[in-house]
Write a protein that holds these residues in place. Structure first.
Motif, PDB file in Angstrom:
ATOM      1  N   VAL A 102     -23.638  62.798 107.094  1.00 18.13           N
ATOM      2  CA  VAL A 102     -22.904  62.675 105.973  1.00 18.13           C
ATOM      3  C   VAL A 102     -21.436  62.729 106.235  1.00 18.13           C
ATOM      4  O   VAL A 102     -20.636  62.351 106.774  1.00 18.13           O
ATOM      5  CB  VAL A 102     -22.740  64.608 104.740  1.00 18.13           C
ATOM      6  CG1 VAL A 102     -21.961  65.041 105.715  1.00 18.13           C
ATOM      7  CG2 VAL A 102     -21.813  63.877 103.663  1.00 18.13           C
ATOM      8  N   HIS A 103     -21.381  61.493 105.026  1.00 19.16           N
ATOM      9  CA  HIS A 103     -19.822  60.231 105.309  1.00 19.16           C
ATOM     10  C   HIS A 103     -19.394  60.692 103.703  1.00 19.16           C
ATOM     11  O   HIS A 103     -19.622  60.693 103.186  1.00 19.16           O
ATOM     12  CB  HIS A 103     -20.115  58.930 105.432  1.00 19.16           C
ATOM     13  CG  HIS A 103     -20.582  58.315 107.323  1.00 19.16           C
ATOM     14  ND1 HIS A 103     -21.139  58.323 107.582  1.00 19.16           N
ATOM     15  CD2 HIS A 103     -22.604  57.901 106.624  1.00 19.16           C
ATOM     16  CE1 HIS A 103     -21.862  57.617 108.646  1.00 19.16           C
ATOM     17  NE2 HIS A 103     -22.942  58.019 108.033  1.00 19.16           N
ATOM     18  N   GLY A 104     -17.457  60.964 104.200  1.00 19.02           N
ATOM     19  CA  GLY A 104     -17.104  61.456 103.661  1.00 19.02           C
ATOM     20  C   GLY A 104     -15.521  60.654 103.391  1.00 19.02           C
ATOM     21  O   GLY A 104     -15.774  59.325 104.300  1.00 19.02           O
ATOM     22  N   SER A 181      -8.763  65.377 103.373  1.00 20.69           N
ATOM     23  CA  SER A 181      -8.756  64.873 104.625  1.00 20.69           C
ATOM     24  C   SER A 181      -7.746  64.169 105.210  1.00 20.69           C
ATOM     25  O   SER A 181      -7.399  63.344 104.310  1.00 20.69           O
ATOM     26  CB  SER A 181     -10.089  64.756 105.233  1.00 20.69           C
ATOM     27  OG  SER A 181     -10.709  63.408 105.137  1.00 20.69           O
ATOM     28  N   PRO A 182      -7.632  63.802 106.657  1.00 18.40           N
ATOM     29  CA  PRO A 182      -6.285  62.992 105.963  1.00 18.40           C
ATOM     30  C   PRO A 182      -6.668  60.959 106.337  1.00 18.40           C
ATOM     31  O   PRO A 182      -5.552  60.141 106.375  1.00 18.40           O
ATOM     32  CB  PRO A 182      -5.851  63.052 108.652  1.00 18.40           C
ATOM     33  CG  PRO A 182      -6.522  64.688 108.025  1.00 18.40           C
ATOM     34  CD  PRO A 182      -7.214  64.785 107.001  1.00 18.40           C
ATOM     35  N   GLY A 183      -7.788  61.143 106.613  1.00 16.78           N
ATOM     36  CA  GLY A 183      -9.321  59.657 106.145  1.00 16.78           C
ATOM     37  C   GLY A 183     -10.779  60.001 106.604  1.00 16.78           C
ATOM     38  O   GLY A 183     -10.825  60.837 106.066  1.00 16.78           O
ATOM     39  N   ASP A 184     -11.620  59.188 106.617  1.00 17.61           N
ATOM     40  CA  ASP A 184     -12.574  59.117 106.269  1.00 17.61           C
ATOM     41  C   ASP A 184     -13.039  60.178 107.419  1.00 17.61           C
ATOM     42  O   ASP A 184     -12.658  59.958 108.185  1.00 17.61           O
ATOM     43  CB  ASP A 184     -13.448  57.908 105.977  1.00 17.61           C
ATOM     44  CG  ASP A 184     -12.618  56.716 105.533  1.00 17.61           C
ATOM     45  OD1 ASP A 184     -12.278  57.246 105.001  1.00 17.61           O
ATOM     46  OD2 ASP A 184     -13.363  55.498 105.654  1.00 17.61           O
ATOM     47  N   TRP A 185     -13.932  60.570 107.140  1.00 20.77           N
ATOM     48  CA  TRP A 185     -14.529  61.475 108.559  1.00 20.77           C
ATOM     49  C   TRP A 185     -16.302  61.562 108.104  1.00 20.77           C
ATOM     50  O   TRP A 185     -17.069  60.668 107.365  1.00 20.77           O
ATOM     51  CB  TRP A 185     -14.699  62.841 108.192  1.00 20.77           C
ATOM     52  CG  TRP A 185     -14.539  63.402 106.408  1.00 20.77           C
ATOM     53  CD1 TRP A 185     -13.874  62.930 105.368  1.00 20.77           C
ATOM     54  CD2 TRP A 185     -15.806  63.975 106.289  1.00 20.77           C
ATOM     55  NE1 TRP A 185     -14.443  63.662 104.490  1.00 20.77           N
ATOM     56  CE2 TRP A 185     -15.673  64.324 104.788  1.00 20.77           C
ATOM     57  CE3 TRP A 185     -17.235  64.572 106.692  1.00 20.77           C
ATOM     58  CZ2 TRP A 185     -15.773  64.625 103.445  1.00 20.77           C
ATOM     59  CZ3 TRP A 185     -17.725  64.893 105.626  1.00 20.77           C
ATOM     60  CH2 TRP A 185     -18.363  65.533 104.432  1.00 20.77           C
ATOM     61  N   SER A 186     -16.824  62.022 109.168  1.00 22.18           N
ATOM     62  CA  SER A 186     -18.295  62.392 108.733  1.00 22.18           C
ATOM     63  C   SER A 186     -18.827  63.139 109.789  1.00 22.18           C
ATOM     64  O   SER A 186     -18.221  64.142 110.970  1.00 22.18           O
ATOM     65  CB  SER A 186     -19.210  60.579 109.639  1.00 22.18           C
ATOM     66  OG  SER A 186     -18.657  59.971 109.306  1.00 22.18           O
ATOM     67  N   ALA A 187     -20.357  63.920 109.125  1.00 20.44           N
ATOM     68  CA  ALA A 187     -20.563  65.219 109.483  1.00 20.44           C
ATOM     69  C   ALA A 187     -22.076  65.394 110.200  1.00 20.44           C
ATOM     70  O   ALA A 187     -22.752  64.232 108.827  1.00 20.44           O
ATOM     71  CB  ALA A 187     -20.257  66.787 109.216  1.00 20.44           C
ATOM     72  N   THR A 188     -22.576  65.671 111.252  1.00 24.75           N
ATOM     73  CA  THR A 188     -24.566  65.927 111.200  1.00 24.75           C
ATOM     74  C   THR A 188     -24.476  66.619 110.656  1.00 24.75           C
ATOM     75  O   THR A 188     -23.833  67.769 110.560  1.00 24.75           O
ATOM     76  CB  THR A 188     -24.527  65.678 113.021  1.00 24.75           C
ATOM     77  OG1 THR A 188     -23.622  66.682 113.109  1.00 24.75           O
ATOM     78  CG2 THR A 188     -23.613  64.409 114.037  1.00 24.75           C
ATOM     79  N   VAL A 189     -25.978  66.390 110.073  1.00 25.81           N
ATOM     80  CA  VAL A 189     -26.661  67.794 109.735  1.00 25.81           C
ATOM     81  C   VAL A 189     -27.824  67.744 110.744  1.00 25.81           C
ATOM     82  O   VAL A 189     -28.588  67.443 110.899  1.00 25.81           O
ATOM     83  CB  VAL A 189     -26.590  67.589 107.901  1.00 25.81           C
ATOM     84  CG1 VAL A 189     -27.212  68.760 107.727  1.00 25.81           C
ATOM     85  CG2 VAL A 189     -25.581  66.751 107.216  1.00 25.81           C
ATOM     86  N   ALA A 190     -27.973  69.469 110.152  1.00 26.51           N
ATOM     87  CA  ALA A 190     -28.822  70.286 111.248  1.00 26.51           C
ATOM     88  C   ALA A 190     -29.867  71.338 110.427  1.00 26.51           C
ATOM     89  O   ALA A 190     -29.029  71.796 109.536  1.00 26.51           O
ATOM     90  CB  ALA A 190     -28.545  70.701 112.300  1.00 26.51           C
ATOM     91  N   TYR A 191     -31.117  71.993 110.490  1.00 30.82           N
ATOM     92  CA  TYR A 191     -31.506  72.696 109.658  1.00 30.82           C
ATOM     93  C   TYR A 191     -32.328  73.644 111.006  1.00 30.82           C
ATOM     94  O   TYR A 191     -33.351  73.693 111.430  1.00 30.82           O
ATOM     95  CB  TYR A 191     -32.742  72.276 108.889  1.00 30.82           C
ATOM     96  CG  TYR A 191     -32.449  71.312 108.067  1.00 30.82           C
ATOM     97  CD1 TYR A 191     -31.799  72.274 106.686  1.00 30.82           C
ATOM     98  CD2 TYR A 191     -32.141  70.287 108.468  1.00 30.82           C
ATOM     99  CE1 TYR A 191     -31.062  70.732 105.072  1.00 30.82           C
ATOM    100  CE2 TYR A 191     -31.869  69.282 106.870  1.00 30.82           C
ATOM    101  CZ  TYR A 191     -31.282  70.182 106.028  1.00 30.82           C
ATOM    102  OH  TYR A 191     -30.361  68.689 104.892  1.00 30.82           O
ATOM    103  N   PRO A 192     -31.211  74.508 111.470  1.00 32.28           N
ATOM    104  CA  PRO A 192     -31.409  75.699 112.471  1.00 32.28           C
ATOM    105  C   PRO A 192     -32.405  76.950 111.915  1.00 32.28           C
ATOM    106  O   PRO A 192     -32.201  76.659 110.731  1.00 32.28           O
ATOM    107  CB  PRO A 192     -30.200  75.678 113.150  1.00 32.28           C
ATOM    108  CG  PRO A 192     -29.145  75.604 111.641  1.00 32.28           C
ATOM    109  CD  PRO A 192     -29.702  74.589 111.172  1.00 32.28           C
ATOM    110  N   GLU A 193     -33.053  77.649 112.724  1.00 27.48           N
ATOM    111  CA  GLU A 193     -34.177  77.932 112.678  1.00 27.48           C
ATOM    112  C   GLU A 193     -33.010  79.696 113.130  1.00 27.48           C
ATOM    113  O   GLU A 193     -32.894  79.811 113.985  1.00 27.48           O
ATOM    114  CB  GLU A 193     -35.553  78.646 112.288  1.00 27.48           C
ATOM    115  CG  GLU A 193     -36.367  77.656 112.623  1.00 27.48           C
ATOM    116  CD  GLU A 193     -36.764  77.323 111.492  1.00 27.48           C
ATOM    117  OE1 GLU A 193     -36.552  79.166 110.608  1.00 27.48           O
ATOM    118  OE2 GLU A 193     -37.861  77.187 110.669  1.00 27.48           O
ATOM    119  N   ALA A 194     -33.247  80.326 112.298  1.00 30.80           N
ATOM    120  CA  ALA A 194     -31.896  81.857 112.394  1.00 30.80           C
ATOM    121  C   ALA A 194     -33.013  82.479 112.900  1.00 30.80           C
ATOM    122  O   ALA A 194     -34.313  83.062 111.935  1.00 30.80           O
ATOM    123  CB  ALA A 194     -31.748  82.102 110.906  1.00 30.80           C
TER     124      ALA A 194
END
Length: 291
Positions: A102-104, A181-194
């Motif tokens: 996801v990019h923001g 935030s101070p600038g543009d950002w990105s985050a990786t997305v995962a779906y872990p099994e709890a």
């Protein structure tokens, strides 16, 4: 049925406000509660904190103490009231997940959380120690903070290097907000099994444990070296239960919820941990095994 978060090309399906505002003001301006703590003695930490607090009051224009962790929070020229919550901006941006990322922008925005979605984590991609993005979970999908049925989003943590923000979606549709935030950002997305747990769980390293029961407290133990951090993740909330190192034997409690995910961070040493939940009042304990 696929209940994962919407991605590009897929359609989106006391005073609580004051308390939430305090969490966001203070928690939003720090790293996630699971930022690596320093390995020094409790005495040194206590003395150092007193000195830092005294100096900070004389030096910095804006500061506070995080009520959850005791961490010193230092702001810039403006105070907490200057923080622009993403849901209060005009026409907030709806974000999308593209190829697991996801990019923001610095203005933040929101993702839609379909009801019944699986557990999801967000990890900062390419961030530095000066970058962080506050993450908040809202029950419901209303975009008008003035509406009677609008609920103030709960603070979950911050996108920061070497940390994960864990999100437990509810049974109803909701929103996940990303702050300024101070600038543009990105985050990786995962779906872990709890890993499901009932009364006791033990292990080494990091873990996500899903508890569905009536217990509201427990004992948290760690032997060996390394950090031992445990957070309680519920729908729209995150609370620090344990934040310690090396030999740990502590008790902690959490608010009532039908589901709790214990986020365990213990990946810097050779330690092992055990979590033992208390038997709820009025419940018969499990019988002892037959010799």
């Amino acid at each position: 049925m696929d209940h994962r978060l919407p991605v590009a090309g897929r359609g989106a399906g006391g005073d609580p406000e004051r308390d939430a505002r305090a969490d966001a003001d203070r928690g939003g301006r720090r790293v996630n509660g699971f930022r690596r703590i320093r390995l020094f003695s409790a005495v040194t930490w206590a003395v150092g904190t007193v000195v830092v607090v005294a100096l900070a009051f004389l030096t910095f224009p804006s500061m506070a103490i995080n009520p959850r962790t005791g961490e010193l929070l230092v702001g810039g020229e403006g105070g907490a009231d200057d923080y622009a919550y993403p849901w209060n901006t005009a026409d907030p941006a709806e974000l999308e997940i593209v190829d697991g990322v996801v990019h923001g922008t610095r203005a933040g925005g929101y993702l839609r959380l379909p009801g019944g979605s699986p557990l999801v984590t967000f990890t900062a991609a390419g961030a530095t120690d000066d970058d962080w993005v506050g993450v908040y979970q809202q029950r419901g999908t209303g975009l008008d903070p003035q509406a009677d049925d609008w609920e103030w989003p709960g603070y979950l943590g911050a996108l920061y290097p070497d940390t994960d923000v864990v999100v437990l979606p509810g049974t109803e549709d909701g929103l996940l907000w990303f702050g300024e935030s101070p600038g543009d950002w990105s985050a990786t997305v995962a779906y872990p099994e709890a890993t499901p747990m009932t009364g006791t769980a033990s292990g080494t390293g990091n873990a996500l444990l899903l508890y569905e029961g009536e217990s509201l407290s427990g004992r948290f133990q760690h032997t060996g070296t390394g950090i031992f951090l445990v957070g309680a993740v519920t729908v729209g909330d995150w609370n620090s239960l344990v934040n310690d190192v090396d030999e740990v034997d502590e008790r902690a409690s959490w608010d009532q919820s039908d589901r709790v995910v214990f986020q365990v961070v213990a990946d810097t040493g050779d330690g092992s941990w055990t979590i033992t939940l208390d038997t709820p009042a009025g419940t018969e304990p499990d019988p002892a095994p037959t010799p």
